[in-house]
Design a protein around this motif. Structure first.
Motif, PDB file in Angstrom:
ATOM      1  N   LYS A   1    -108.301 -71.432  18.469  1.00  0.00           N
ATOM      2  CA  LYS A   1    -106.940 -70.899  18.567  1.00  0.00           C
ATOM      3  C   LYS A   1    -105.877 -71.986  18.374  1.00  0.00           C
ATOM      4  O   LYS A   1    -104.748 -71.688  18.005  1.00  0.00           O
ATOM      5  CB  LYS A   1    -106.744 -70.244  19.930  1.00  0.00           C
ATOM      6  CG  LYS A   1    -107.469 -68.915  20.119  1.00  0.00           C
ATOM      7  CD  LYS A   1    -106.715 -67.782  19.449  1.00  0.00           C
ATOM      8  CE  LYS A   1    -107.200 -66.417  19.939  1.00  0.00           C
ATOM      9  NZ  LYS A   1    -106.555 -65.324  19.180  1.00  0.00           N
TER      10      LYS A   1
ATOM     11  N   TYR B   1    -104.183 -73.316  20.626  1.00  0.00           N
ATOM     12  CA  TYR B   1    -103.055 -73.042  21.528  1.00  0.00           C
ATOM     13  C   TYR B   1    -102.460 -74.329  22.104  1.00  0.00           C
ATOM     14  O   TYR B   1    -101.329 -74.351  22.546  1.00  0.00           O
ATOM     15  CB  TYR B   1    -103.513 -72.167  22.705  1.00  0.00           C
ATOM     16  CG  TYR B   1    -103.718 -70.702  22.382  1.00  0.00           C
ATOM     17  CD1 TYR B   1    -103.100 -70.096  21.290  1.00  0.00           C
ATOM     18  CD2 TYR B   1    -104.517 -69.914  23.213  1.00  0.00           C
ATOM     19  CE1 TYR B   1    -103.289 -68.749  21.030  1.00  0.00           C
ATOM     20  CE2 TYR B   1    -104.704 -68.569  22.957  1.00  0.00           C
ATOM     21  CZ  TYR B   1    -104.089 -67.992  21.863  1.00  0.00           C
ATOM     22  OH  TYR B   1    -104.268 -66.661  21.617  1.00  0.00           O
TER      23      TYR B   1
ATOM     24  N   ILE C   1    -111.921 -64.037  21.548  1.00  0.00           N
ATOM     25  CA  ILE C   1    -110.998 -64.206  22.679  1.00  0.00           C
ATOM     26  C   ILE C   1    -110.068 -62.991  22.765  1.00  0.00           C
ATOM     27  O   ILE C   1    -109.841 -62.441  23.844  1.00  0.00           O
ATOM     28  CB  ILE C   1    -110.180 -65.511  22.516  1.00  0.00           C
ATOM     29  CG1 ILE C   1    -111.110 -66.725  22.383  1.00  0.00           C
ATOM     30  CG2 ILE C   1    -109.230 -65.704  23.701  1.00  0.00           C
ATOM     31  CD1 ILE C   1    -112.091 -66.922  23.507  1.00  0.00           C
ATOM     32  N   ASP C   2    -109.557 -62.549  21.627  1.00  0.00           N
ATOM     33  CA  ASP C   2    -108.695 -61.370  21.617  1.00  0.00           C
ATOM     34  C   ASP C   2    -109.420 -60.175  22.249  1.00  0.00           C
ATOM     35  O   ASP C   2    -108.878 -59.470  23.099  1.00  0.00           O
ATOM     36  CB  ASP C   2    -108.290 -60.993  20.179  1.00  0.00           C
ATOM     37  CG  ASP C   2    -107.502 -62.101  19.492  1.00  0.00           C
ATOM     38  OD1 ASP C   2    -106.993 -62.991  20.196  1.00  0.00           O
ATOM     39  OD2 ASP C   2    -107.406 -62.069  18.243  1.00  0.00           O
TER      40      ASP C   2
ATOM     41  N   LEU D   1    -102.758 -68.185  28.060  1.00  0.00           N
ATOM     42  CA  LEU D   1    -104.127 -68.617  28.342  1.00  0.00           C
ATOM     43  C   LEU D   1    -104.242 -70.133  28.481  1.00  0.00           C
ATOM     44  O   LEU D   1    -103.618 -70.884  27.721  1.00  0.00           O
ATOM     45  CB  LEU D   1    -105.056 -68.121  27.231  1.00  0.00           C
ATOM     46  CG  LEU D   1    -105.257 -66.596  27.260  1.00  0.00           C
ATOM     47  CD1 LEU D   1    -105.666 -66.073  25.900  1.00  0.00           C
ATOM     48  CD2 LEU D   1    -106.283 -66.223  28.322  1.00  0.00           C
TER      49      LEU D   1
END
Lengths: 648, 253
Positions: free
Chosen positions: A95, A97, A135-136, A153
């Motif tokens: 991701k 993130y 993850i989604d 997250l």
């Protein structure tokens, strides 16, 4: 018995069915090219799924949602108990993130490198590609991942990675992901698309007209043997680490399903690639029945050390700082305590073998949280690892907030398994193998937090496509109960049960399991050599012969009989263990978790032999007590540059 | 160490069953409770007797398979200083040399005995089937960070989600009620934005399924919380009750 000098190598190499094109386009292109089964036709197909862990439950639920008629079998009393539940640390996804340089390509690259260049590039790339969708999906199911105060997250870094890409739910990530998949599965059970068969084990595979079309099962409560036929069979039955007797696997984890498939013709790939996890609680005596893992996320904050002087028996708090040997930090300054699992395990073995072991049995190394507690405070450490610390205390009676944990490597995960092509199908048409049961994505060593990713990738996002492609082309199966292959499998199963019950010897199943485990651990464990492996190859058939002459299995077949269940599984481990040793002997290079003492760098690291061993070993059964035939799948690396791994 | 064991033996669901006494010697204080039973079973097999059947799998306190009533306490967690663990994590150092230990299966109408110490807990699966999920088919999920969830709510959801489905709460309850198990799942999903759409149908359907399985009612004795190896809080029962009231007000099914 198997003989290294009698191995025949098949001339034709295996076809992995990897689609053409640039690596980042392969899966998309393949998804477009694959055939589909229309929604109206799906319920006409019956799919047998064996296993209800992350791979099995996610596959069965997804196929049920799509409209297939699914039967899901598992040995536990509830699908929620499959051993994926025990994974602690987390699940990787690309991701990015954290904005720290992660990408699909980097996750792919790290995974191939971490596997020491013995995995199939295209599979690993696809794994990294679908990681984000996992993850989604899990968040949407209500999996309570750890979050930041802003509500987004959280991530942490994990063994072998220099980016923070691991998602986690306290120390119970496997449990929470499994409950997500389990709940999706129960939803389908309620909808009637999936039928569940708890306390049921698969004892044989049925192949009719060259297609996998059924299984023979035993109801573990009534003892009833029953045959189920379907249009395809999916094995999601996990790994074979319990061959070693002591491992972090659940007591019931077994290899019977994949071993029966092997004996029916499915190729068994890379059996010698067994991961030994560096952070487990050391055994405390003869009574030990299993080993407990302490998540390697602990290595983020714990420092690993042993007394610098061999034979130093002082309690840890009496050993001054300068007499502590932080061997990973000293040897690997850039990765320190976060080196990959195989490197951490081998180094622990080296210091313990050299007499630096700690604890009453001198069989562990320290994992010390003193500095982290000083730096971050006890509350932060408790928030991160509280349940792991509690578990450690209840097992050992020691308090890791006050005194360092003792850890030692233990068998944890098997990268080897049944050979599958890009579509996750074995060499037997209609037999699909997913999760730990297949050999695919981790090469010679799996990185932390990648098992959960692979299990769910296979089940949610890969198998539903590739299975449809198979069914659309192969059409409905043509199996009938009257077919001779059905009778043959039923007879085989009945015969084996009768044999186990009739030996009526003097020694228990457990005795033989322990003996096999000791041979595998001592000679086919963390460090292997020619002499030891030849000894194991001689010794395992002897133990097997003794088993069939002298095992005592009490009780009857028409009843709940745990001794009989175990006996069948151990009988299979006694065969599989020999193949494991043969594969380890054949592969004279070191790579990842497979460390041949004859093949190491001056620094003592695994030294690969790319010229001669850049291939997957896939073994074909040729008969009981016969040397199996070797098929090779050459590994070609177009995107990753092969290098000697160095974590200095 | 030495132990006197009184173990419930029952051939099958039809058999009335009864206690059988065993003396066991040579138990290591470092062994787990289940490893102690392994030792007993090895001795029974050597003597040509049938070993004691008991459920177990992960042996690290997370799968929820082990289910032993030890001296009247689920998982035997009344031994200071330890608390809140499963039987597989209970170690023999917490027992006295020469102690008498009574081992029984879970006792509840909804958990019939299958054999010896093994019971049938499939009722729990059926309760989850009635609505213990968020209906999201594979592939239809939005981007994971699209819906922020406050850390407080996420943490509460995690506290509730920690349930391992072992059934100790039912075994401990004088009414054999499953309110803590059901409350934990209802509460977990009620704290999350993703769980809101089905929130009221879920609680009604799950409670109906619980009642249909023959579990008893809740009389607030709190034995379930005390027996829970994962420290699931009674607050979740309160949460479920409040969800149920709201559902009824809103005319849920």
């Amino acid at each position: 018995m198997m003989n290294i000098d009698e191995i025949q190598v098949a001339e034709e190499t295996l076809n992995s069915a990897v689609p053409k094109g640039p690596i980042h386009e392969k899966w998309d292109q393949h998804r477009f090219e694959m055939k589909l089964v229309s929604p109206a036709n799906r319920r006409k197909f019956t799919i047998i799924v064996v296993g209800s862990g992350l791979a099995g439950a996610s596959a069965a639920a997804s196929l049920g949602e799509m409209g297939y008629n699914v039967h899901c079998f598992f040995y536990q009393d509830s699908a929620r108990r499959a051993h994926s539940v025990a994974a602690q640390g987390g699940i990787n996804a690309a991701k990015n993130y954290r904005n720290d340089g992660d990408s699909i390509f980097r996750l792919f690259y790290d995974t191939v490198k971490g596997g020491d260049y013995r995995s199939r590039e295209a599979n690993v790339y696809r794994l990294a590609q679908v990681s984000n969708a996992i993850i989604d999906q899990c968040v949407a199911q209500g999996v309570p991942f750890a979050r930041e105060y802003g509500g987004l997250l959280a991530n942490r870094s994990f063994g072998g990675a220099q980016v923070s890409r691991t998602f986690y739910a306290r120390g119970q990530t496997g449990q929470q992901l499994l409950l997500g998949a389990y709940q999706a599965l129960q939803r389908q059970a309620h909808a009637g698309t999936v039928k569940l068969y708890p306390r049921t084990e698969m004892l044989d595979l049925i192949i009719i007209n060259g297609r996998a079309q059924g299984i023979v099962t035993r109801n573990m409560v009534t003892g009833e043997l029953k045959t189920y036929l379907g249009d395809a069979v999916v094995l999601a039955t996990g790994g074979y680490g319990n061959a070693y007797f002591l491992s972090t696997n659940a007591k019931g984890s077994n290899a019977t399903a994949i071993w029966r498939a092997y004996k029916r013709g499915a190729y068994f790939a890379n059996p010698c690639f067994v991961q030994i996890h560096p952070t487990c609680i050391p055994p405390s005596g003869e009574h030990q029945s299993k080993l407990t893992l302490m998540s390697e996320s602990l290595r983020n904050d714990g420092r690993i050390w042993v007394p610098r002087r061999a034979g130093d028996t002082r309690p840890p708090n009496e050993i001054p700082e300068e007499e502590r040997y932080y061997y990973l930090e000293e040897k690997y300054p850039s990765f320190g305590n976060l080196v990959p699992r195989d490197v951490a395990s081998r180094n622990a073995k080296a210091v313990v073998d050299a007499g630096h072991g700690v604890g009453e049995l001198r069989n562990g190394v320290y994992l010390d949280f003193k500095d982290a507690i000083q730096r971050l405070g006890k509350e932060v450490i408790k928030d991160r690892y509280g349940n792991l610390f509690d578990m450690y205390t209840s097992i050992t009676g020691e308090d890791p907030y006050e005194t360092p944990m003792r850890i030692y490597p233990a068998v944890h995960y098997t990268m080897g398994g049944l050979w599958v092509d890009y579509n996750l199908m074995s060499n037997i048409p209609g037999l699909f193998v997913i999760g730990e049961a297949n050999f695919s994505d981790h090469g010679a060593n799996r990185l932390g937090a990648s098992a959960l990713m692979q299990g769910l990738a296979d089940g949610y996002f890969i198998l539903p496509y590739t299975l449809a492609n198979y069914l659309a082309q192969a059409g409905p199966g043509d199996a009938e109960m009257s077919h001779s292959a059905v009778k043959d499998a039923q007879l085989f199963v009945q015969d084996k049960i009768d044999k186990l019950l009739s030996v009526n010897g003097k020694r228990s199943v457990l005795h033989f399991h322990r003996e096999l485990g000791k041979v595998l651990w001592d000679f086919v464990g963390m460090a292997r050599n020619d002499e030891g492996l030849r000894h194991a190859l001689k010794r395992i058939p002897e133990i097997r012969a003794e088993f069939w002459e002298d095992v005592r299995v009490p009780g009857s077949a028409a009843d709940l009989n745990q001794s009989l269940e175990l006996a069948g599984r151990v009988a299979d481990f006694l065969e599989l263990g020999e193949l494991l040793a043969l594969d380890a002997l054949y592969r004279t290079e070191s790579c990842g978790a497979h460390f041949r003492e004859e093949s190491q760098t001056e620094e003592g690291e695994a030294l690969r032999d790319d010229e001669n061993f850049s291939f997957v070993s896939a073994w074909e059964f040729t008969g009981d007590d016969q040397t199996p035939r070797l098929h090779k799948e050459p590994l070609v690396f177009e995107y990753v540059k092969l290098s000697q791994r160095s974590y200095k | 160490m030495k132990l006197h064991l009184k173990i419930w033996r029952q051939k099958n669901a039809q058999d009335p069953g009864g206690f059988v006494d065993y003396d066991l010697d040579g138990v290591s204080p470092d062994s787990s409770f289940l490893e102690m039973l392994d030792l007993l079973n090895e001795e029974l097999i050597a003597k040509g007797q049938e070993p004691v059947a008991f459920d177990h799998d992960c042996r690290e306190g997370i799968c929820g398979m082990c289910s032993l009533m030890i001296n009247g306490v689920p998982h035997g967690q009344d031994r200071e200083p330890i608390k809140q663990i499963t039987a597989c994590q209970l170690h023999m150092r917490h027992f006295r040399d020469g102690e008498t230990v009574v081992i029984e299966p879970w006792r509840a109408r909804a958990f019939p005995v299958i054999k010896d110490l093994i019971v049938d807990r499939s009722a729990f699966d059926r309760i989850i089937q009635a609505g213990g999920y968020i209906s999201v088919s594979t592939g239809s999920a939005p981007e994971a960070n699209a819906i922020p969830i406050g850390k407080k709510d996420a943490d509460k959801a995690m506290d509730a989600a920690a349930c391992i489905g072992c059934g100790a709460c039912v075994a401990a309850c004088p009414n054999a009620s499953a309110m803590l198990f059901v409350g934990a799942k209802v509460a977990q999903l009620s704290y999350l934005p993703q769980g809101q759409i089905e929130r009221y149908d879920r609680v009604v359907n799950m409670v109906n399924a619980m009642d249909a399985e023959g579990f008893g009612g809740c009389t607030n004795t709190g034995e379930c919380e005390a027996a829970c190896p994962k420290e699931i809080s009674l607050d979740f029962i309160a949460r479920m009750n409040s969800e149920l009231i709201k559902a009824n007000l809103k005319g849920g099914r």
